[in-house]
Design a protein around this motif. Structure first.
Motif, PDB file in Angstrom:
ATOM      1  N   ALA A 196       0.893  -1.228  -0.165  1.00  0.00           N
ATOM      2  CA  ALA A 196      -0.011   0.064  -0.102  1.00  0.00           C
ATOM      3  C   ALA A 196       0.837   1.297  -0.090  1.00  0.00           C
ATOM      4  CB  ALA A 196      -0.981   0.010   1.216  1.00  0.00           C
ATOM      5  N   PHE A 197       0.757   2.079  -0.918  1.00  0.00           N
ATOM      6  CA  PHE A 197       1.674   3.215  -1.163  1.00  0.00           C
ATOM      7  C   PHE A 197       0.924   4.542  -0.664  1.00  0.00           C
ATOM      8  CE2 PHE A 197       2.077   0.112  -4.469  1.00  0.00           C
ATOM      9  CZ  PHE A 197       3.652  -0.362  -4.382  1.00  0.00           C
ATOM     10  N   SER A 198       1.909   5.511  -0.131  1.00  0.00           N
ATOM     11  CA  SER A 198       1.298   6.521   0.291  1.00  0.00           C
ATOM     12  C   SER A 198       1.960   7.775  -0.311  1.00  0.00           C
ATOM     13  CB  SER A 198       1.852   6.775   1.813  1.00  0.00           C
ATOM     14  OG  SER A 198       1.439   8.117   2.457  1.00  0.00           O
ATOM     15  N   ASP A 199       1.513   8.892  -0.995  1.00  0.00           N
ATOM     16  CA  ASP A 199       1.891  10.154  -1.049  1.00  0.00           C
ATOM     17  C   ASP A 199       2.172  11.316   0.036  1.00  0.00           C
ATOM     18  OD1 ASP A 199       2.281   9.177  -3.919  1.00  0.00           O
ATOM     19  OD2 ASP A 199       0.028   9.696  -4.227  1.00  0.00           O
ATOM     20  N   ARG A 200       1.778  10.889   1.098  1.00  0.00           N
ATOM     21  CA  ARG A 200       1.877  11.820   2.112  1.00  0.00           C
ATOM     22  C   ARG A 200       3.314  11.844   2.756  1.00  0.00           C
ATOM     23  NH1 ARG A 200      -2.815  15.020   1.382  1.00  0.00           N
ATOM     24  NH2 ARG A 200      -4.525  13.429   1.310  1.00  0.00           N
ATOM     25  N   ALA A 201       3.506  12.659   3.499  1.00  0.00           N
ATOM     26  CA  ALA A 201       4.736  12.969   4.154  1.00  0.00           C
ATOM     27  C   ALA A 201       4.599  12.801   5.750  1.00  0.00           C
ATOM     28  CB  ALA A 201       5.507  14.201   3.870  1.00  0.00           C
ATOM     29  N   HIS A 254     -16.776  -3.043   8.960  1.00  0.00           N
ATOM     30  CA  HIS A 254     -15.916  -4.257   9.178  1.00  0.00           C
ATOM     31  C   HIS A 254     -15.540  -4.929   7.756  1.00  0.00           C
ATOM     32  CE1 HIS A 254     -17.653  -4.235  13.212  1.00  0.00           C
ATOM     33  NE2 HIS A 254     -18.722  -4.413  12.739  1.00  0.00           N
ATOM     34  N   ASN A 255     -14.345  -5.057   7.541  1.00  0.00           N
ATOM     35  CA  ASN A 255     -13.843  -5.484   6.442  1.00  0.00           C
ATOM     36  C   ASN A 255     -12.491  -6.263   6.399  1.00  0.00           C
ATOM     37  OD1 ASN A 255     -11.526  -3.900   5.925  1.00  0.00           O
ATOM     38  ND2 ASN A 255     -12.803  -2.070   6.118  1.00  0.00           N
ATOM     39  N   ALA A 256     -12.134  -7.373   5.506  1.00  0.00           N
ATOM     40  CA  ALA A 256     -11.130  -8.042   5.115  1.00  0.00           C
ATOM     41  C   ALA A 256     -10.449  -7.782   3.967  1.00  0.00           C
ATOM     42  CB  ALA A 256     -11.276  -9.388   5.553  1.00  0.00           C
ATOM     43  N   ALA A 257      -9.099  -7.727   3.701  1.00  0.00           N
ATOM     44  CA  ALA A 257      -8.410  -7.540   2.508  1.00  0.00           C
ATOM     45  C   ALA A 257      -7.151  -8.254   2.282  1.00  0.00           C
ATOM     46  CB  ALA A 257      -8.055  -5.794   2.504  1.00  0.00           C
ATOM     47  N   PHE A 258      -7.128  -8.693   1.185  1.00  0.00           N
ATOM     48  CA  PHE A 258      -5.753  -9.485   0.792  1.00  0.00           C
ATOM     49  C   PHE A 258      -4.899  -8.809  -0.098  1.00  0.00           C
ATOM     50  CE2 PHE A 258      -3.784 -12.564  -2.288  1.00  0.00           C
ATOM     51  CZ  PHE A 258      -3.129 -13.411  -1.213  1.00  0.00           C
ATOM     52  N   GLY A 259      -3.616  -8.892   0.036  1.00  0.00           N
ATOM     53  CA  GLY A 259      -2.891  -8.085  -0.812  1.00  0.00           C
ATOM     54  C   GLY A 259      -1.537  -8.872  -1.269  1.00  0.00           C
ATOM     55  N   ILE A 278      -5.545   5.253   6.101  1.00  0.00           N
ATOM     56  CA  ILE A 278      -4.868   4.287   5.193  1.00  0.00           C
ATOM     57  C   ILE A 278      -5.523   3.088   4.735  1.00  0.00           C
ATOM     58  CG2 ILE A 278      -2.631   2.979   4.713  1.00  0.00           C
ATOM     59  CD1 ILE A 278      -1.445   5.076   6.292  1.00  0.00           C
ATOM     60  N   LEU A 279      -6.143   2.333   5.831  1.00  0.00           N
ATOM     61  CA  LEU A 279      -6.747   0.936   5.394  1.00  0.00           C
ATOM     62  C   LEU A 279      -8.237   1.095   5.269  1.00  0.00           C
ATOM     63  CD1 LEU A 279      -5.251  -0.921   8.661  1.00  0.00           C
ATOM     64  CD2 LEU A 279      -4.586  -0.759   6.434  1.00  0.00           C
ATOM     65  N   ASN A 280      -8.979   2.264   5.630  1.00  0.00           N
ATOM     66  CA  ASN A 280     -10.406   2.016   5.312  1.00  0.00           C
ATOM     67  C   ASN A 280     -10.924   3.374   4.388  1.00  0.00           C
ATOM     68  OD1 ASN A 280     -11.402  -0.523   6.419  1.00  0.00           O
ATOM     69  ND2 ASN A 280     -11.362   0.504   8.662  1.00  0.00           N
ATOM     70  N   GLY A 281      -9.903   4.102   3.962  1.00  0.00           N
ATOM     71  CA  GLY A 281     -10.243   5.155   3.147  1.00  0.00           C
ATOM     72  C   GLY A 281     -11.077   6.119   3.630  1.00  0.00           C
TER      73      GLY A 281
END
Length: 858
Positions: free
Chosen positions: A206-211, A474-479, A280-283
């Motif tokens: 998972a990529f971030s453009d924030r500092a 509630h959620n689950a994610a696979f990357g 980051i995880l749940n937008g």
């Protein structure tokens, strides 16, 4: 033959290599490894026996000339004090002290900025002036960093996603407590961590453009209690300002205590506001904040708070972070804020109606008391293979408002607006190689039992509100990764259960004035995504989709209105970085989000004259947007710039309506397509100017919106726009003189179809001059100039001036005398546009204040 061994021994001794000397060289103040330090070996006769330089890691190894009798090692580097040590018998660590080096009237010191990888490092001492009291004062002078009046920090145009102290996040987004109170003398460096992914298990997935910002403290500020004790008092009227700030930053834990009380216009409770970007995880789905029901309260003017706030404010806050082990940490915080405000303002509001202009006047005297209690407990583990966070937070607030109004509709108002919230946030991530599994659970309960009373000559109007809601997600994610591709497959369920009971009496309106609703939804969603990442290019495609089943049970009407809606909103984004300095980005979205959950046919009285009617059905808007941006940085040269252009098209299912009904303005909506078109542009540039020991910069923004309103049953298309230009600079012309200047110019327009457009110019500027006639004395002079165009032919200027004198008795004690509003001004006037109306307002400002105080650092 017996002479041969002796000759052999003598020859061996003469040809044996000299002793090697090795070690490590670092900065004494912050422990940073120093590269390029010249290490010279000197023998007993004072001759050079050899030399070398330290490596990028700060290490060195020196082999003297054969047969040399080394007496000492000398260490030298520009910007640091020369140092000598006796020839050591083992590996040594040498700590060098920063020091200015005079060469023919040119001063060379440690660099203001350095850049390594994704980290930009600012040397705090090079940006600190004698008058600076907090690290926030210094951050404002650093190129690329912006500190808003609210306390929010941005880097190159984007909000930061974390604020660390020595690599640990103790404050969970409430970083103004640290920025506004930590003394710059305790901070060695401010590090900006670009493209920062705070969750180690999600790196390269998972990529971030924030500092993020990380404060590196000086050695004397670590593992011990440090802080400041301040107190001051004055008159006209009775004034006070005092507080205690203390922190202890250690390797195994961190603590911070803040106690403040103020009667000078400051708002210490604002330091507990949370500044955070999308989750980051749940937008951003980990929040549920319904719109406020009541609008009664203290009116605010576009001036610094300390000019218009007639207040009594207090804050008590305790934050703790403890490392339970190498991987686990426990965070806790408790904060209580009290704010009592009084205001006095006059306004004239004009509405552009189809049959002419309606103008009303208002003179308001109001008092508001707000109390807030926040408690948080969080357990976190963050490793490269495992991440877990369990956070429990409670927010309790009480808001009590009293006001007396004269003018077109004289009345007295009393509003009680408490809000009670409890939330639990659980995140779990497990990573195995290039694969990751993420599970999150978020729960929130919110209750708002509120009331409003309006006493008029015609009688009493009373609004009662009971609003309760329970939200969960509630959620689950696979990357996983495959070469340069990163795949994410996410699915979950979300639900909202809400009850709304309202009752309005005494208005005499023909509208329904009560609500008894049970409403909410339950649904499932999928959010697959794919990211392609090359060394200089990143492409991302997100394909979120979902289904929600809505339900609205109106007990008064005896009806149930179910609805099933699909949501979808694909997004394509690209980021190209042809070099480490330049990045170009673009994105586009199209789709339909969830429906607005502001339901209910019954009217709600927001203040003495504004009535809002809800929406009785669930419909979606079609949203489309395109954006493009560019960022460029040259940290070594101290230059940062960013540009963003956004174009959006929204087709909303409801057209807002506005209609006058006797003394009231009724706001509602009608089922009709409402096309809203928006242009947005923003840019900022800042540059170090070393010749003047400072920085110059400029921010520009432009926003234009085309929309429509149904006003008195007549469709009224209109356009609003705002252009803002804000240059700034801070320079040190000499050791005894430095200055800071900021200007904000705004040009606003309102154009209603088939009517002449209306436009207004506004600007405010602030100049601060600091004179340091001696090391112990600081004289600060501040001037502020405001201009507001009140009408096409009339404008108003306001000039304000302050002065202060500070005496630093020693490194710890300081005595201060300050006078604000030297010229004794008593009001500020301005004009603003709000939809199809414009308002001219006049606010009382604080009179001349005199304040005497003292502070002690420890």
């Amino acid at each position: 033959m017996k002479k041969l061994p002796l000759l052999f021994l003598l020859f061996s001794a003469a040809s044996a290599p000299a002793q090697d000397y090795s070690g490590h060289v670092a900065d004494k103040e912050d422990g940073t490894a120093l590269a390029g330090v010249i290490v010279t070996a000197t023998d007993t006769a004072g001759h050079t026996a050899g030399y070398t330089t330290s490596s990028p890691s700060g290490d060195f190894r020196l082999v003297p000339k054969a047969g040399s009798d080394v007496a000492r090692l000398d260490f030298s580097m520009m910007g640091y004090r020369r140092q000598s040590i006796a020839a050591p018998g083992e590996r040594v660590v040498v700590l060098m002290t920063p020091e200015a080096t005079d060469i023919r009237e040119v001063t060379i010191r440690a660099p203001r900025l350095s850049f390594r990888g994704d980290t930009v490092s600012y040397n705090v001492d090079r940006y600190t002036e004698a008058q600076d009291r907090s690290i926030a004062d210094v951050l404002r002078k650093m190129p690329g960093i912006e500190v808003a009046a609210s306390g929010e920090i941005r880097y190159n145009g984007e909000p930061i996603n974390n604020f660390y102290i020595e690599g640990m996040d103790m404050l969970d987004g409430r970083y103004a407590q640290a920025a506004n109170n930590i003394a710059p003398q305790d901070v060695a460096r401010v590090e900006v961590l670009e493209n920062h992914q705070p969750i180690k298990a999600l790196k390269e997935i998972a990529f971030s453009d924030r500092a993020a910002i990380n404060l590196k403290l000086k050695p004397h500020a670590k593992a011990r209690w440090t802080g400041t004790l301040r107190g001051s008092a004055g008159w006209s009227p009775m004034l006070w300002n005092g507080g205690l700030f203390a922190m202890r930053i250690g390797a195994q834990g961190q603590s911070m205590v803040t106690l403040k009380s103020d009667g000078t216009g400051q708002n210490p409770a604002s330091e507990t506001d949370r500044f955070s970007v999308e989750d980051i995880l749940n937008g951003g789905a980990n929040s549920y904040d319904p719109p406020a029901h009541l609008a009664a309260g203290i009116s605010s003017a576009p001036l610094d708070d300390s000019r218009t706030r007639f207040n009594r404010s207090h804050l008590a806050s305790v934050n703790n972070l403890r490392k339970l082990s190498a991987d686990y940490q426990l965070n806790s915080s408790l904060a209580y804020g009290y704010d009592r405000l009084a205001s006095d303002h006059t306004s004239q509001q004009s509405w552009q109606l189809p049959d002419g202009v309606r103008t009303d006047t208002e003179q308001e005297s109001a008092t508001a008391r707000r109390q807030e209690l926040t408690a948080r407990l969080a357990l976190k583990a963050n490793t490269e293979k495992f991440y877990m966070q369990e956070k429990l937070e409670a927010n309790l607030s009480w808001n009590d408002i009293r006001s007396a109004l004269r003018g077109s509709y004289p009345n007295r108002q009393r509003a009680d607006a408490p809000a009670y919230g409890l939330e639990n946030d659980l995140k779990y991530i497990r990573r195995a190689g290039s694969r990751s599994l993420t599970v999150t659970s978020y729960l929130k309960y919110l209750a708002r039992p509120q009331s409003l009373e309006v006493l008029r000559d015609t009688g009493l109007q009373r609004q009662e509100i009971s609003d309760r809601g329970f939200y969960m997600n509630h959620n689950a994610a696979f990357g996983t990764q495959a070469g340069r591709f990163a795949f994410a497959f996410k699915g979950g369920v979300a639900a909202l259960f809400r009850t709304l009971d309202t009752d309005l009496s005494g208005t005499g309106l023909s509208l329904p004035t009560a609500n008894d609703l049970s409403t909410g939804y339950a649904g499932a969603y999928l959010q697959p995504g794919i990211t392609y990442r090359a060394p200089r290019l990143r492409l991302t495609l997100d394909l979120p989709a979902g289904y929600r089943r809505y339900r609205l049970h109106d007990r008064i009407a005896g009806t149930q209105s179910p609805a099933g809606l699909f949501t979808w909103k694909p997004r394509l984004a690209a980021k190209w970085s042809p070099s480490g300095r330049l990045s170009l980005s673009a994105s586009g979205t199209i789709g339909r989000d969830a429906a607005d959950d502001r339901t209910g046919a019954g009217a709600i009285l927001q203040d003495y004259r504004s009535i809002v009617c809800g929406v009785g059905e669930y419909l979606q808007a079609l949203q489309r947007s395109l954006s493009a941006g560019i960022t460029y940085k040259n940290p070594i040269g101290g230059f940062f710039t960013n540009l963003l252009v956004l174009r959006s098209w929204n087709d909303r299912p409801f057209l807002p309506t506005q209609q006058f009904d006797g003394d009231y303005i009724v706001y509602g909506s009608e089922r009709r397509t409402n096309r809203v078109r928006t242009w947005y542009f923003s840019g900022d540039a800042s540059q170090n100017i070393d010749a003047l020991n400072g920085q110059a910069g400029v921010s520009v923004s432009y926003n234009r919106s085309d929309m429509e309103m149904l006003q008195e049953q007549v469709p009224t298309p209109y356009q609003t726009s705002t252009l803002t230009v804000a240059p700034r600079f801070n320079f040190r012309f000499a050791a005894w003189l430095n200055t800071e200047y900021r200007l904000a110019y705004r040009y606003t327009t309102l154009a209603i179809r088939r009517r002449s457009p209306d436009a207004r110019h506004h600007f405010d500027q602030r100049l601060t001059v600091n004179v340091i006639p001696a090391k112990q004395w600081i004289i600060q002079l501040t001037g502020e100039h405001y201009y507001s165009q009140l009408s096409a032919r009339q404008g108003k200027h306001l000039l304000l001036a302050d002065a202060s004198l500070r005496w630093k008795a020693n490194a710890k004690w300081e005595v201060t005398a300050a006078v604000t509003n030297l010229l004794g001004r008593n009001e500020y006037a301005y004009t603003l546009f709000d939809g199809v109306s414009s308002g001219s307002c006049r606010y009382a400002i604080r009179p001349r204040n005199v304040l005497l105080g003292a502070s002690r650092r420890f």
